[in-house]
Scaffold this active site. Structure first.
Site, PDB file in Angstrom:
ATOM      1  N   HIS A   8       0.908  -1.244   0.074  1.00 41.17           N
ATOM      2  CA  HIS A   8      -0.143   0.122  -0.047  1.00 41.17           C
ATOM      3  C   HIS A   8       1.090   1.193  -0.124  1.00 41.17           C
ATOM      4  O   HIS A   8       0.659   2.203  -0.841  1.00 41.17           O
ATOM      5  CB  HIS A   8      -0.942  -0.205   1.325  1.00 41.17           C
ATOM      6  CG  HIS A   8      -1.742   1.302   1.306  1.00 41.17           C
ATOM      7  ND1 HIS A   8      -3.227   1.274   0.932  1.00 41.17           N
ATOM      8  CD2 HIS A   8      -1.706   2.401   1.849  1.00 41.17           C
ATOM      9  CE1 HIS A   8      -3.765   2.303   1.186  1.00 41.17           C
ATOM     10  NE2 HIS A   8      -2.885   3.032   1.816  1.00 41.17           N
ATOM     11  N   GLU A   9       1.814   1.178   0.936  1.00 35.36           N
ATOM     12  CA  GLU A   9       2.543   2.614   0.936  1.00 35.36           C
ATOM     13  C   GLU A   9       3.537   2.651   0.014  1.00 35.36           C
ATOM     14  O   GLU A   9       3.740   3.765  -0.523  1.00 35.36           O
ATOM     15  CB  GLU A   9       3.519   2.629   2.300  1.00 35.36           C
ATOM     16  CG  GLU A   9       2.509   2.588   3.589  1.00 35.36           C
ATOM     17  CD  GLU A   9       1.513   3.574   3.552  1.00 35.36           C
ATOM     18  OE1 GLU A   9       1.769   4.576   3.145  1.00 35.36           O
ATOM     19  OE2 GLU A   9       0.573   3.321   4.465  1.00 35.36           O
ATOM     20  N   HIS A  11       1.705   4.591  -2.824  1.00 25.86           N
ATOM     21  CA  HIS A  11       1.640   6.013  -2.529  1.00 25.86           C
ATOM     22  C   HIS A  11       3.196   6.431  -3.078  1.00 25.86           C
ATOM     23  O   HIS A  11       3.027   7.583  -3.629  1.00 25.86           O
ATOM     24  CB  HIS A  11       1.375   6.303  -0.962  1.00 25.86           C
ATOM     25  CG  HIS A  11       0.032   6.106  -0.549  1.00 25.86           C
ATOM     26  ND1 HIS A  11      -0.984   6.950  -1.084  1.00 25.86           N
ATOM     27  CD2 HIS A  11      -0.281   5.505   0.495  1.00 25.86           C
ATOM     28  CE1 HIS A  11      -1.987   6.802  -0.422  1.00 25.86           C
ATOM     29  NE2 HIS A  11      -2.008   6.017   0.417  1.00 25.86           N
ATOM     30  N   GLU A  56      -4.694   7.761  -2.992  1.00 29.90           N
ATOM     31  CA  GLU A  56      -5.201   6.497  -2.219  1.00 29.90           C
ATOM     32  C   GLU A  56      -5.452   5.623  -3.464  1.00 29.90           C
ATOM     33  O   GLU A  56      -5.224   4.574  -3.304  1.00 29.90           O
ATOM     34  CB  GLU A  56      -6.638   6.935  -1.631  1.00 29.90           C
ATOM     35  CG  GLU A  56      -6.874   5.715  -0.765  1.00 29.90           C
ATOM     36  CD  GLU A  56      -5.795   5.067   0.636  1.00 29.90           C
ATOM     37  OE1 GLU A  56      -4.949   5.966   0.707  1.00 29.90           O
ATOM     38  OE2 GLU A  56      -6.285   4.109   1.023  1.00 29.90           O
TER      39      GLU A  56
HETATM   40 MG    MG Z   1      -3.331   5.286   2.026  1.00 26.13          MG
END
Ligand code: MG
Length: 499
Positions: A264-265, A268, A294
């Site tokens: 997830h990171e 980003h 996101e």
């Molecule tokens: Mg996030």
């Protein structure tokens, strides 16, 4: 265009954003390395910087430069026009809020965060209620200062998702809700269930750390322009496209949590590393919105990281590092990491139920800002809506309306960006699959750079050139729709659950 004036203006913009990068670096240090006794000094350092940043952003020099550039026209340069438009937006938001209101909100929230943490620990909503009431009143006042046409919530939403309108989002969410509830109902009736115990076996954090670093690198995260550290809550922060850092934690019970929080990171971080370095410290090297940010993390986490082809490549590596998984088949692992079931806590929610948690929060905070819902009635409203959407109801407010930090931090209008991110992600991914037809075969072969390059070309390198709605239209050829998201969930979970 007056190039001297634009040059001076750009210098001011770069300095403003450099100060923000310093502030972000202080924050990063506080979350990762700072010794406990440094907290008080750090608060003073950050407060000084916040004052400087606000002063720069609202300075008469910046205001005059904006006015002259707008009057003389910057239309001969697309890039200059973007920078001027974005600074005008920031300048207006900052100057319309009276200094006293900003200070009062900061003061109230600092206090409220502490009270919220205690209230959550004791599951005592009454303790938090007066603080929440004050925050909502101040946010409403802020919305009125900023200005709105349809409803005050729009002014708050605009901070995180520029150009978005609550009424449009509500219509979209309403329509998604029906599809999610129908799919959830079918999944709940399914006979197949994943064995989650395989995720709960104790794991070697050091070995897992080596695997997640290999995954991050394979996805295209540039460790020469980034780092992976440990913090209490995983996050990604960026000081420039050349220094984008991520964190995770290895204290989780489920072995899958650190893996997916890193993916997830990384999503980003790839966005931030994908900005054009020559545009660093300007809106041309900044995210469109929180929803678009996101979408990048969700795309890599869910559309890529929870797919079977991804694990066809990485599961043997994971088993080699964590031999306790050797007796768990790839199919069982893939099913376990895609478990769907109603749960009380948003951050633990799966792909199907996650947006339902957001719908609930969006609805409640919108009614709070409109003055249609009283703070005292929040727990009852929360629990009733949980029952309606997920069929379960929390027995304590700690597991209900006290679970999120957002409201105590003054973040109102933030929640819908999570659900928008999921919808954008599915629509972007659908377009990527059209353009790169053998995408899944590439994943299975461990090749993720073609997708990263596609995202970079279509989304990342444009920075804040386009608003979210325009970007979605440009990248996918149509406005944001629920269809790709619903189609993704259906095509994934029907076979998994044998529906
Ligand atoms: Mg996030």
């Amino acid at each position: 265009m007056n190039h001297d004036l634009y040059g001076r203006f750009l210098g001011m913009v770069r300095e403003l954003n450099t100060a923000r990068a310093v502030e972000a670096l202080l924050d990063w240090d506080q979350e990762t390395l700072m010794p406990p006794r440094g907290a008080e000094d750090r608060a003073a350092q950050i407060s000084l910087l916040a004052g400087i940043i606000h002063e720069r952003l609202t300075s008469p020099e910046l205001g005059e430069a904006l006015e002259r550039l707008e009057r003389d026209g910057v239309a001969d340069s697309f890039e200059a026009a973007v920078v001027v438009r974005e600074l005008r937006r920031e300048y207006e938001r900052a100057t319309r809020l009276p200094r006293e209101l900003v200070r009062e909100l900061a003061r109230v929230c600092t206090l409220a965060k502490g009270v919220w943490a205690e209230a959550r620990r004791e599951s005592d909503f009454a303790r938090f209620a007066p603080h929440l009431r004050r925050i909502m009143a101040l946010k409403r006042e802020s919305a009125d200062c900023i200005g709105w046409t349809t409803e005050p919530y729009d002014a708050l939403l605009d901070e995180f998702e520029p150009g978005a309108r609550a009424a449009e989002i509500a219509t979209l969410f309403q329509s998604v809700q029906a599809d999610l509830l129908a799919l959830l109902e079918r999944i709940r009736g399914a006979r197949r269930r994943p064995d989650l115990s395989v995720l709960e076996r104790p794991y070697d954090a050091g070995a897992l750390d080596r695997v997640v670093r290999a995954i991050a690198a394979a996805l295209g995260y540039d460790f020469s322009a980034g780092r992976l550290d440990v913090s209490a809550h995983p996050f990604c922060t960026s000081f420039s496209p050349r220094d984008v850092r991520i964190t995770t934690r290895y204290t989780e019970k489920l072995v899958s949590n650190p893996i997916f929080s890193v993916i997830h990171e990384v999503g980003h971080a790839l966005y931030e590393q994908g900005f054009e370095p020559q545009h660093a410290y300007t809106p041309l090297a900044a995210a469109v919105s929180l929803g678009i940010h996101e979408s990048q993390s969700r795309l890599w986490e869910n559309l890529v990281g929870r797919s079977r082809p991804f694990w066809e490549h990485f599961y043997p590596q994971l088993c080699a590092a964590l031999p306790h998984l050797a007796d768990v088949s790839l199919d069982d692992w893939h099913f376990a990491i895609n478990d769907v079931r109603p749960s009380l806590i948003r951050v633990d929610a799966d792909e199907v139920t996650y947006n339902l948690h957001i719908l609930l929060r969006f609805d409640l905070e919108r009614r709070l800002i409109r003055g249609e819902l009283d703070v005292d009635d929040v727990p009852a409203a929360w629990n009733a809506r949980m029952k309606e959407l997920l069929g379960i109801s929390p027995s304590t407010d700690a597991e209900g309306c006290l679970q999120d930090i957002h409201w105590s931090s003054g973040l109102v209008g933030y929640f819908p960006t999570y659900a928008l991110g999921n919808l954008y992600a599915a629509q972007f991914f659908e377009a990527a699959r059209r353009d790169l037809p053998d995408l899944e075969r590439q994943f299975a072969a461990g090749r993720f750079l073609p997708l990263r390059e596609w995202l970079r070309e279509k989304i990342h390198r444009h920075g804040r050139s386009y608003r979210a709605a325009e970007l979605v239209q440009r990248v996918t050829g149509r406005p944001l729709s629920k269809e790709p998201f619903v189609a993704h969930l259906t095509s994934k979970f029907e076979p998994l659950y044998g529906l």
